[in-house]
Write an enzyme that holds these catalytic residues in place. Sequence first.
Site, PDB file in Angstrom:
ATOM      1  N   GLU A   1      -2.617   6.625 -10.708  1.00 35.69           N
ATOM      2  CA  GLU A   1      -1.548   6.673  -9.703  1.00 35.69           C
ATOM      3  C   GLU A   1      -0.551   7.764 -10.132  1.00 35.69           C
ATOM      4  OE1 GLU A   1       0.578   2.968  -9.991  1.00 35.69           O
ATOM      5  OE2 GLU A   1       1.717   3.273  -8.145  1.00 35.69           O
TER       6      GLU A   1
ATOM      7  N   LYS B   1      -0.222   3.132  -0.554  1.00 34.90           N
ATOM      8  CA  LYS B   1      -0.105   1.823  -1.225  1.00 34.90           C
ATOM      9  C   LYS B   1       0.628   0.819  -0.340  1.00 34.90           C
ATOM     10  CE  LYS B   1       1.502   0.192  -5.802  1.00 34.90           C
ATOM     11  NZ  LYS B   1       2.129   0.683  -7.060  1.00 34.90           N
TER      12      LYS B   1
ATOM     13  N   CYS C   1      -2.868   0.423  -7.874  1.00 36.66           N
ATOM     14  CA  CYS C   1      -2.187  -0.391  -8.885  1.00 36.66           C
ATOM     15  C   CYS C   1      -1.884  -1.812  -8.410  1.00 36.66           C
ATOM     16  CB  CYS C   1      -0.947   0.347  -9.384  1.00 36.66           C
ATOM     17  SG  CYS C   1      -0.477  -0.197 -11.042  1.00 36.66           S
TER      18      CYS C   1
HETATM   19  C1  ACM Z   1       2.371  -0.490 -10.386  1.00 38.45           C
HETATM   20  O1  ACM Z   1       2.043  -0.878  -9.270  1.00 38.45           O
HETATM   21  N1  ACM Z   1       2.464   0.789 -10.677  1.00 38.45           N
HETATM   22  C2  ACM Z   1       2.640  -1.459 -11.463  1.00 38.45           C
END
Ligand code: ACM
Length: 261
Positions: free
Chosen positions: A38, A108, A141
Site C-alpha cells: 500500500e 480502499k 490492508c
Molecule cells: C492499514 O490499513 N494500513 C492498517
Amino acid sequence: MKVGYIQTSPIFGEKEQNFEEVRSLLKDVHADLLVLPELFATGYAFTSTEEAVSFAEDVEGKTAVFLKEISKMTGAAIVAGFVEKEGDHIYNSSLIVSDGIILDTYRKIHLFNKEKLWFSPGDKPLKVHEINGAKIGVMICFDWMFPEVTRTLALQGMQILAHPSNLVMPYCQKAMVTRCLENRVFAVTSNRIGTEYRGDDNFTFTGASQITGIDGSVLASSPTDQTSVTIVEIDVSLADNKMINEYNDVSKDRRTEFFHL
Ligand code: ACM
C-alpha cells in the site's frame, strides 16, 4: 503460475528513491503477478490533508508510468498502492497494471485510523480482473478486517487476492489463513517494513508479507525487518474447487437464508 510480492522499506515522501528500491529489488525477476505494498511510493503517515493531496496522482501520473515500466520489465501483472486523485477527492488506491497498460484502480473501502481524515472511502464496486490467465481480486490492508470483502470477490470467481498493505497490528497474517481457508482462494499480502514517526503518529510496520494457499497453508512468509522479493509457483485452478471433502462445498453450503448480509 508464478505469483509473488515485494516487501519494501519506503522513505516518506521520496517517490524517486522508492521507485529505485523497487526497480533494484525486481532486477532479473520474472513472474505472472507481483504485489507491492500500500502507498509504496509515498509512505503512509500523512500529517494533513494538504500533505496527502500533494502526493496524489491520477492514472497518468509518475507512479502509473513507473508501474507500467515495471510490468514490462517483469512480464507480471502489478498491483501496487498509490494516492489517487479524482476531482476534489483523494483515495487510498491500488493501480492494477498489465503489460504496460493501466487496467483499473481499486479504492480502499475500509479506511484505517487517520486515513479517514484525508481519504474519501472507496466508491467503486469490488471487481475481479482476468489477467495472465488468472482471476484476480484486490483489497487494501485493513479491508482484511471485513470478511465480506474476500467473500464478495470469491463469489465473483476470484482465484487470487492481491493485498497491498501497510500493516501495523499483529493480526492480519493470521487472519489471512482464515480468509483463504473459508473461501478456498490464494492471497498475496505485500507488507512494508520500517517506522514512520510523524506528527503524533508512531508506526512500526510489521513486514511478514505472506502468500497463503487455498487450504490456509502459508506458502511463503518474509521476515519482519528485511526487504524481500518472494515468488511461488501455484496452480490457480485449485481455487475453483470449493469442496473440502466429499460432502462440503464452502460456497454452495452457505445457508444464505440465515444471513442478513
Ligand atoms: C492499514 O490499513 N494500513 C492498517
